[in-house]
Design a protein around this motif. Structure first.
Motif, PDB file in Angstrom:
ATOM      1  N   ALA A 423      44.140   3.741  14.533  1.00 15.36           N
ATOM      2  CA  ALA A 423      42.694   3.864  14.760  1.00 15.36           C
ATOM      3  C   ALA A 423      41.985   2.542  14.486  1.00 15.36           C
ATOM      4  O   ALA A 423      41.018   2.185  15.167  1.00 15.36           O
ATOM      5  CB  ALA A 423      42.123   4.974  13.877  1.00 15.36           C
ATOM      6  N   THR A 424      42.481   1.806  13.503  1.00 13.69           N
ATOM      7  CA  THR A 424      41.911   0.490  13.211  1.00 13.69           C
ATOM      8  C   THR A 424      42.205  -0.486  14.340  1.00 13.69           C
ATOM      9  O   THR A 424      41.334  -1.269  14.748  1.00 13.69           O
ATOM     10  CB  THR A 424      42.483  -0.055  11.892  1.00 13.69           C
ATOM     11  N   ARG A 425      43.437  -0.442  14.860  1.00 11.77           N
ATOM     12  CA  ARG A 425      43.845  -1.353  15.925  1.00 11.77           C
ATOM     13  C   ARG A 425      42.960  -1.186  17.165  1.00 11.77           C
ATOM     14  O   ARG A 425      42.607  -2.184  17.820  1.00 11.77           O
ATOM     15  CB  ARG A 425      45.309  -1.106  16.285  1.00 11.77           C
ATOM     16  N   VAL A 426      42.612   0.044  17.508  1.00 12.84           N
ATOM     17  CA  VAL A 426      41.820   0.270  18.722  1.00 12.84           C
ATOM     18  C   VAL A 426      40.320   0.261  18.445  1.00 12.84           C
ATOM     19  O   VAL A 426      39.516   0.394  19.372  1.00 12.84           O
ATOM     20  CB  VAL A 426      42.226   1.600  19.410  1.00 12.84           C
ATOM     21  N   GLY A 427      39.935   0.110  17.175  1.00  8.80           N
ATOM     22  CA  GLY A 427      38.518   0.021  16.832  1.00  8.80           C
ATOM     23  C   GLY A 427      37.746   1.301  17.049  1.00  8.80           C
ATOM     24  O   GLY A 427      36.641   1.299  17.608  1.00  8.80           O
ATOM     25  N   ALA A 428      38.297   2.426  16.588  1.00  7.41           N
ATOM     26  CA  ALA A 428      37.671   3.725  16.821  1.00  7.41           C
ATOM     27  C   ALA A 428      36.619   4.050  15.768  1.00  7.41           C
ATOM     28  O   ALA A 428      36.670   3.573  14.636  1.00  7.41           O
ATOM     29  CB  ALA A 428      38.738   4.816  16.831  1.00  7.41           C
ATOM     30  N   ARG A 429      35.667   4.883  16.163  1.00  4.58           N
ATOM     31  CA  ARG A 429      34.685   5.478  15.252  1.00  4.58           C
ATOM     32  C   ARG A 429      34.880   6.988  15.323  1.00  4.58           C
ATOM     33  O   ARG A 429      34.764   7.585  16.386  1.00  4.58           O
ATOM     34  CB  ARG A 429      33.259   5.098  15.634  1.00  4.58           C
ATOM     35  N   ILE A 430      35.182   7.606  14.165  1.00  2.00           N
ATOM     36  CA  ILE A 430      35.594   9.006  14.155  1.00  2.00           C
ATOM     37  C   ILE A 430      34.830   9.774  13.085  1.00  2.00           C
ATOM     38  O   ILE A 430      34.618   9.269  11.975  1.00  2.00           O
ATOM     39  CB  ILE A 430      37.110   9.114  13.888  1.00  2.00           C
ATOM     40  N   ASP A 431      34.457  10.996  13.412  1.00  2.00           N
ATOM     41  CA  ASP A 431      33.780  11.873  12.449  1.00  2.00           C
ATOM     42  C   ASP A 431      34.854  12.518  11.569  1.00  2.00           C
ATOM     43  O   ASP A 431      35.198  13.695  11.732  1.00  2.00           O
ATOM     44  CB  ASP A 431      32.958  12.927  13.179  1.00  2.00           C
ATOM     45  N   LEU A 432      35.400  11.734  10.641  1.00  2.00           N
ATOM     46  CA  LEU A 432      36.464  12.232   9.775  1.00  2.00           C
ATOM     47  C   LEU A 432      36.037  13.427   8.929  1.00  2.00           C
ATOM     48  O   LEU A 432      36.822  14.368   8.750  1.00  2.00           O
ATOM     49  CB  LEU A 432      36.979  11.105   8.880  1.00  2.00           C
ATOM     50  N   PRO A 433      34.826  13.433   8.346  1.00  2.00           N
ATOM     51  CA  PRO A 433      34.430  14.598   7.541  1.00  2.00           C
ATOM     52  C   PRO A 433      34.481  15.905   8.330  1.00  2.00           C
ATOM     53  O   PRO A 433      34.946  16.927   7.814  1.00  2.00           O
ATOM     54  CB  PRO A 433      32.996  14.241   7.104  1.00  2.00           C
ATOM     55  N   ALA A 434      34.013  15.871   9.582  1.00  2.00           N
ATOM     56  CA  ALA A 434      34.014  17.097  10.374  1.00  2.00           C
ATOM     57  C   ALA A 434      35.436  17.567  10.656  1.00  2.00           C
ATOM     58  O   ALA A 434      35.746  18.763  10.581  1.00  2.00           O
ATOM     59  CB  ALA A 434      33.260  16.874  11.685  1.00  2.00           C
ATOM     60  N   ILE A 435      36.318  16.640  11.000  1.00  2.00           N
ATOM     61  CA  ILE A 435      37.704  17.009  11.257  1.00  2.00           C
ATOM     62  C   ILE A 435      38.355  17.570  10.004  1.00  2.00           C
ATOM     63  O   ILE A 435      39.036  18.610  10.044  1.00  2.00           O
ATOM     64  CB  ILE A 435      38.505  15.788  11.768  1.00  2.00           C
ATOM     65  N   ALA A 436      38.147  16.913   8.863  1.00  2.00           N
ATOM     66  CA  ALA A 436      38.765  17.368   7.610  1.00  2.00           C
ATOM     67  C   ALA A 436      38.260  18.745   7.221  1.00  2.00           C
ATOM     68  O   ALA A 436      39.055  19.624   6.844  1.00  2.00           O
ATOM     69  CB  ALA A 436      38.479  16.366   6.506  1.00  2.00           C
ATOM     70  N   ARG A 437      36.956  18.947   7.321  1.00  2.00           N
ATOM     71  CA  ARG A 437      36.395  20.255   6.924  1.00  2.00           C
ATOM     72  C   ARG A 437      36.915  21.371   7.803  1.00  2.00           C
ATOM     73  O   ARG A 437      37.067  22.510   7.332  1.00  2.00           O
ATOM     74  CB  ARG A 437      34.859  20.195   6.971  1.00  2.00           C
ATOM     75  N   SER A 438      37.211  21.080   9.066  1.00  2.00           N
ATOM     76  CA  SER A 438      37.659  22.133   9.972  1.00  2.00           C
ATOM     77  C   SER A 438      39.032  22.680   9.570  1.00  2.00           C
ATOM     78  O   SER A 438      39.414  23.775  10.017  1.00  2.00           O
ATOM     79  CB  SER A 438      37.709  21.610  11.398  1.00  2.00           C
ATOM     80  N   PHE A 439      39.764  21.952   8.727  1.00  2.00           N
ATOM     81  CA  PHE A 439      41.106  22.398   8.341  1.00  2.00           C
ATOM     82  C   PHE A 439      41.159  22.987   6.923  1.00  2.00           C
ATOM     83  O   PHE A 439      42.236  23.340   6.469  1.00  2.00           O
ATOM     84  CB  PHE A 439      42.101  21.251   8.467  1.00  2.00           C
ATOM     85  N   VAL A 440      40.037  23.091   6.250  1.00  2.00           N
ATOM     86  CA  VAL A 440      40.049  23.709   4.922  1.00  2.00           C
ATOM     87  C   VAL A 440      39.223  24.974   4.881  1.00  2.00           C
ATOM     88  O   VAL A 440      39.169  25.641   3.865  1.00  2.00           O
ATOM     89  CB  VAL A 440      39.535  22.731   3.839  1.00  2.00           C
ATOM     90  N   ARG A 441      38.604  25.329   5.982  1.00  2.00           N
ATOM     91  CA  ARG A 441      37.824  26.549   5.999  1.00  2.00           C
ATOM     92  C   ARG A 441      38.737  27.764   6.006  1.00  2.00           C
ATOM     93  O   ARG A 441      39.739  27.762   6.689  1.00  2.00           O
ATOM     94  CB  ARG A 441      36.924  26.575   7.242  1.00  2.00           C
TER      95      ARG A 441
END
Length: 441
Positions: A423-441
């Motif tokens: 993700a760093t190599r391609v210079g991405a911007r990602i909503d990590l909090p939203a993705i993480a929360r979707s897997f702990v609900r």
């Protein structure tokens, strides 16, 4: 854009235990003689010789790297597995060797390639293909990949195993481990035995292309309805334990994403991170090798081609649930629970001092901060990786903390770390909090 085969140096794979032992023995003898000269010179100067320093001279580094890359098979895979351990506690010279072994291997010369095709498909192997490109697309530790066209016209990617690799796994590992221990290249404080055991198990699995074909089909089924990904079609009629045939999927290296529009690369990188978590929490099976070459990009359809399932492994339910609890604790900032779960998955040693616990928790908190923010995470501008590396170097100086986690945990952490780098190599911007929360609900 389509896959373009690299120019690989032809170099015959030594076959048979005797031949491979001779190569390793010759390497050890050469290193020993050079070290003896170095010890004598140090003695004449009145200095106490450092065995590791004498072994890891620039010339010896080149010799070791070239010989292990030439051997391929178990010796090269062992180098790749050792590189999974934090390089913060390894000599920089050894890290240099391991970095080279993560790259592509040499290719088989034409004569040896022909003998492999005859061993797999018989002397009339040409009848099974309308065409076969002798220039490999890629060469790695276990085998190399060629383009071909089946007799029915289907375009194929054909992975061929190097001769003698499977039968020499155990002896190769024993010889390589003896060299590593004797040379002093591996820190004495780190027990290499668990990695050796894991290397043995993984190599026997990866050398079984029937097994890999089953995981290829399994991932194809799991991702059948996810149009973001392409999994090659398996051709069992042209596959054996030593050959794996699949559909050839035109694509470009995943790094080509860096040239795509920001929204495109953000979606693609998000899809890969989400897939990793689905593998862990939903599928309970993961392709654990984060090598960039295992992901390809099809720009015209904005799809990711997934390759190489030799390192796929089932995830134990207990490990998956432990990581889910760790993720939950990290999102909620519960330090005591974070420490409990880190110990539970074997990532840290038990019975640490309060100062050591605090140092590890501070580092964990730093990592989890990216999952608790209110904004998208910008991989291109974030300094998080550098901060974690600096903290890791400080912790790595405390030998009491040196520890190799269980294989399942180690491979999982490697996969997550590899996706962060991608993700760093391609210079991405990602909503990590939203993705993480979707897997702990």
């Amino acid at each position: 854009m389509t896959n373009q085969p690299p120019t690989l140096r032809p170099n015959a794979v030594p076959t048979g235990r005797v031949a491979r032992f001779a190569r390793m023995g010759g390497l050890a003898t050469g290193l020993a003689s050079r070290a003896a000269v170095g010890r004598a010179a140090a003695a004449l100067r009145g200095e106490r010789p450092d065995m590791a320093a004498l072994m890891l001279t620039p010339g010896n580094i080149t010799r070791i790297t070239e010989r292990l890359a030439e051997m391929r098979g178990a010796t090269m895979k062992l180098g790749q597995l050792l590189s999974m351990e934090s390089e913060d506690v390894l000599p920089p010279e050894l890290a240099k060797i391991l970095a080279r072994l993560r790259a592509e291997a040499d290719a088989m010369p034409p004569k040896q390639l022909k003998s492999v095709l005859e061993a797999v498909y018989g002397s009339e192997f040409r009848r099974k293909f309308n065409s076969f490109d002798p220039q490999p697309l890629a060469a790695a530790s276990i085998g190399q990949v060629h383009r071909a066209t089946a007799a029915d016209g289907m375009r194929l990617a054909l992975k061929l195993q190097y001769p003698g690799v499977r039968n020499s796994i155990d002896s190769d590992l024993d010889n390589a481990a003896a060299l590593i221990r004797w040379s002093g290249m591996w820190p004495r404080e780190l027990d290499i035995a668990p990695l050796m055991q894991e290397a043995r198990r993984q190599l026997h699995e990866e050398a079984d292309y029937v097994r890999e074909g089953s995981y290829l089909r399994r991932f194809a089924d799991l991702l059948e309805d996810d149009t973001r990904f392409i999994v090659p079609h398996h051709r069992p009629d042209l596959s054996t334990r030593d050959a794996l045939a699949m559909s050839f999927e035109p694509s470009a290296p995943i790094e080509a994403l860096s040239e795509a529009a920001p929204a495109v690369r953000d979606r693609a990188a998000s899809a890969l991170i989400e897939l990793c978590l689905r593998e862990l929490f939903d599928f309970r099976v993961m392709q654990t090798d984060p090598n960039f070459a295992n992901y390809q990009w099809r720009a015209e359809t904005e799809q990711i081609v997934l390759l190489d399932f030799g390192a796929a492994r089932d995830i134990p339910e207990e490990l998956a649930q432990g990581h889910r609890r760790l993720l939950q604790a990290g999102l909620e900032g519960m330090r005591d629970d974070i420490m409990v779960e880190l110990a539970g998955i074997g990532f840290i040693k038990p019975d640490l001092s309060k100062a050591q616990r605090d140092a590890i928790l501070d580092m964990a908190e730093l990592g989890f901060s990216a999952l608790r923010g209110a904004e998208t995470f910008d991989f291109a501008t974030s300094t998080l990786a550098d901060q974690l590396r600096q903290r890791g170097q400080v912790i790595g100086q405390e030998r009491e903390l040196w520890h190799i986690p269980p294989a399942d945990t180690l491979f999982l952490q490697r996969k997550i770390g590899g996706l962060y780098l991608l993700a760093t190599r391609v210079g991405a911007r990602i909503d990590l909090p939203a993705i993480a929360r979707s897997f702990v609900r």
